[in-house]
Design a protein around this motif. Structure first.
Motif, PDB file in Angstrom:
ATOM      1  N   VAL A  98       0.866  -1.176   0.000  1.00  0.00           N
ATOM      2  CA  VAL A  98       0.000   0.000   0.000  1.00  0.00           C
ATOM      3  C   VAL A  98       0.902   1.226   0.000  1.00  0.00           C
ATOM      4  O   VAL A  98       1.787   1.353   0.853  1.00  0.00           O
ATOM      5  CB  VAL A  98      -0.920   0.029   1.240  1.00  0.00           C
ATOM      6  CG1 VAL A  98      -1.786   1.290   1.237  1.00  0.00           C
ATOM      7  CG2 VAL A  98      -1.785  -1.224   1.305  1.00  0.00           C
ATOM      8  N   LEU A  99       0.692   2.134  -0.963  1.00  0.00           N
ATOM      9  CA  LEU A  99       1.452   3.376  -1.009  1.00  0.00           C
ATOM     10  C   LEU A  99       0.725   4.421  -0.165  1.00  0.00           C
ATOM     11  O   LEU A  99      -0.456   4.696  -0.384  1.00  0.00           O
ATOM     12  CB  LEU A  99       1.621   3.859  -2.451  1.00  0.00           C
ATOM     13  CG  LEU A  99       2.513   5.078  -2.648  1.00  0.00           C
ATOM     14  CD1 LEU A  99       3.947   4.800  -2.180  1.00  0.00           C
ATOM     15  CD2 LEU A  99       2.519   5.497  -4.118  1.00  0.00           C
ATOM     16  N   LEU A 100       1.433   4.969   0.827  1.00  0.00           N
ATOM     17  CA  LEU A 100       0.892   6.002   1.707  1.00  0.00           C
ATOM     18  C   LEU A 100       1.514   7.340   1.338  1.00  0.00           C
ATOM     19  O   LEU A 100       2.695   7.409   0.993  1.00  0.00           O
ATOM     20  CB  LEU A 100       1.226   5.702   3.176  1.00  0.00           C
ATOM     21  CG  LEU A 100       0.750   4.369   3.727  1.00  0.00           C
ATOM     22  CD1 LEU A 100       1.318   4.161   5.139  1.00  0.00           C
ATOM     23  CD2 LEU A 100      -0.762   4.309   3.743  1.00  0.00           C
ATOM     24  N   GLN A 101       0.725   8.410   1.414  1.00  0.00           N
ATOM     25  CA  GLN A 101       1.218   9.754   1.131  1.00  0.00           C
ATOM     26  C   GLN A 101       1.016  10.614   2.366  1.00  0.00           C
ATOM     27  O   GLN A 101      -0.077  10.652   2.935  1.00  0.00           O
ATOM     28  CB  GLN A 101       0.461  10.373  -0.044  1.00  0.00           C
ATOM     29  CG  GLN A 101       0.893  11.789  -0.366  1.00  0.00           C
ATOM     30  CD  GLN A 101       0.116  12.364  -1.541  1.00  0.00           C
ATOM     31  OE1 GLN A 101      -0.275  11.658  -2.446  1.00  0.00           O
ATOM     32  NE2 GLN A 101      -0.112  13.665  -1.496  1.00  0.00           N
ATOM     33  N   GLU A 102       2.078  11.316   2.773  1.00  0.00           N
ATOM     34  CA  GLU A 102       2.018  12.227   3.919  1.00  0.00           C
ATOM     35  C   GLU A 102       2.231  13.652   3.434  1.00  0.00           C
ATOM     36  O   GLU A 102       3.076  13.890   2.584  1.00  0.00           O
ATOM     37  CB  GLU A 102       3.137  11.917   4.922  1.00  0.00           C
ATOM     38  CG  GLU A 102       3.116  10.525   5.465  1.00  0.00           C
ATOM     39  CD  GLU A 102       4.365  10.225   6.267  1.00  0.00           C
ATOM     40  OE1 GLU A 102       4.209   9.828   7.433  1.00  0.00           O
ATOM     41  OE2 GLU A 102       5.478  10.384   5.740  1.00  0.00           O
ATOM     42  N   SER A 103       1.497  14.576   4.000  1.00  0.00           N
ATOM     43  CA  SER A 103       1.732  15.991   3.775  1.00  0.00           C
ATOM     44  C   SER A 103       2.302  16.522   5.074  1.00  0.00           C
ATOM     45  O   SER A 103       1.668  16.425   6.126  1.00  0.00           O
ATOM     46  CB  SER A 103       0.426  16.697   3.429  1.00  0.00           C
ATOM     47  OG  SER A 103       0.622  18.083   3.390  1.00  0.00           O
ATOM     48  N   VAL A 104       3.522  17.078   5.022  1.00  0.00           N
ATOM     49  CA  VAL A 104       4.221  17.431   6.244  1.00  0.00           C
ATOM     50  C   VAL A 104       4.085  18.899   6.605  1.00  0.00           C
ATOM     51  O   VAL A 104       3.667  19.246   7.692  1.00  0.00           O
ATOM     52  CB  VAL A 104       5.716  17.047   6.131  1.00  0.00           C
ATOM     53  CG1 VAL A 104       6.447  17.360   7.409  1.00  0.00           C
ATOM     54  CG2 VAL A 104       5.836  15.580   5.794  1.00  0.00           C
ATOM     55  N   ASP A 105       4.478  19.776   5.712  1.00  0.00           N
ATOM     56  CA  ASP A 105       4.417  21.203   6.004  1.00  0.00           C
ATOM     57  C   ASP A 105       4.192  21.967   4.712  1.00  0.00           C
ATOM     58  O   ASP A 105       4.073  21.364   3.656  1.00  0.00           O
ATOM     59  CB  ASP A 105       5.694  21.682   6.712  1.00  0.00           C
ATOM     60  CG  ASP A 105       6.952  21.414   5.901  1.00  0.00           C
ATOM     61  OD1 ASP A 105       6.898  21.459   4.657  1.00  0.00           O
ATOM     62  OD2 ASP A 105       7.996  21.146   6.510  1.00  0.00           O
ATOM     63  N   GLY A 106       4.163  23.273   4.787  1.00  0.00           N
ATOM     64  CA  GLY A 106       3.911  24.089   3.610  1.00  0.00           C
ATOM     65  C   GLY A 106       5.005  24.025   2.560  1.00  0.00           C
ATOM     66  O   GLY A 106       4.789  24.338   1.404  1.00  0.00           O
ATOM     67  N   LYS A 107       6.209  23.607   2.942  1.00  0.00           N
ATOM     68  CA  LYS A 107       7.327  23.562   2.012  1.00  0.00           C
ATOM     69  C   LYS A 107       7.375  22.261   1.216  1.00  0.00           C
ATOM     70  O   LYS A 107       7.972  22.203   0.157  1.00  0.00           O
ATOM     71  CB  LYS A 107       8.645  23.739   2.760  1.00  0.00           C
ATOM     72  CG  LYS A 107       8.766  25.095   3.425  1.00  0.00           C
ATOM     73  CD  LYS A 107      10.051  25.199   4.197  1.00  0.00           C
ATOM     74  CE  LYS A 107      10.104  26.501   4.957  1.00  0.00           C
ATOM     75  NZ  LYS A 107      11.285  26.597   5.802  1.00  0.00           N
ATOM     76  N   CYS A 108       6.782  21.198   1.743  1.00  0.00           N
ATOM     77  CA  CYS A 108       6.832  19.894   1.082  1.00  0.00           C
ATOM     78  C   CYS A 108       5.418  19.352   0.953  1.00  0.00           C
ATOM     79  O   CYS A 108       4.799  18.973   1.951  1.00  0.00           O
ATOM     80  CB  CYS A 108       7.705  18.925   1.885  1.00  0.00           C
ATOM     81  SG  CYS A 108       7.969  17.338   1.084  1.00  0.00           S
ATOM     82  N   ALA A 109       4.922  19.300  -0.280  1.00  0.00           N
ATOM     83  CA  ALA A 109       3.545  18.862  -0.515  1.00  0.00           C
ATOM     84  C   ALA A 109       3.324  17.412  -0.120  1.00  0.00           C
ATOM     85  O   ALA A 109       2.267  17.072   0.402  1.00  0.00           O
ATOM     86  CB  ALA A 109       3.171  19.061  -1.975  1.00  0.00           C
TER      87      ALA A 109
END
Length: 170
Positions: A98-109
């Motif tokens: 399963v591919l998971l996507q994280e959004s961390v902060d405003g600089k890295c989508a």
């Protein structure tokens, strides 16, 4: 029985209506697919799906705290990100990833992790990515390849995941 997530990533912060629509789109049983609360006080099951022989859930425990469980066992807890999403599930010759996507902060989508359901016990890879939220995923020879555009817009970076090992290819 296997289940493949279709379309774009589903946000961990989605409204209840969006979660219900996701459950309907994935043809999950209404009673088990989306629940308002877990046994933990204040926890909400955002997504629940059968993938292979496993039940994978994304549970929001509070602001910026999301757990991924496999058969009610915590395999990953995100305390840094703003969102955590399922991108898709892939059957690699009987081994489900399963591919998971994280959004961390405003600089890295976005950054990514692979949830591997095929080993002796479920595991989650180290994070990888170029901060792009436009992954191109390919499957071949039991290898999952995730390619992402670099920030220069002219080249791409790629990672291969195979049998529990994540390697940057370019």
């Amino acid at each position: 029985m296997g289940m493949t997530f279709l379309g774009r990533a589903f946000s961990g912060r989605a409204a209840f209506v969006a979660r219900a629509a996701l459950a309907a789109a994935l043809s999950l049983p209404a009673a088990g697919a989306v629940q308002a609360a877990d046994d933990r006080a204040g926890a909400a099951i955002l997504v629940s799906a059968a993938i292979g022989n496993e039940v994978v859930q994304m549970i929001e425990l509070g602001p910026k705290v999301i757990q991924v469980t496999v058969n009610d066992r915590v395999v990953y807890e995100d305390r840094e990100g703003r969102t955590l999403s399922f991108v898709n599930a892939y059957n690699m010759e009987g081994r489900w990833l399963v591919l998971l996507q994280e959004s961390v902060d405003g600089k890295c989508a976005a950054r990514y992790r692979v949830l591997d359901l095929g080993g002796a016990k479920p595991s989650v890879s180290l994070p990888f990515g170029t901060c792009s939220n436009a992954p191109k995923v390919e499957q071949a020879d039991r290898t999952l390849t995730v390619s992402l555009p670099n920030s220069d817009g002219k080249s791409t970076a790629a990672w291969n995941y195979r049998d529990g090992t994540l390697v940057r290819m370019r």
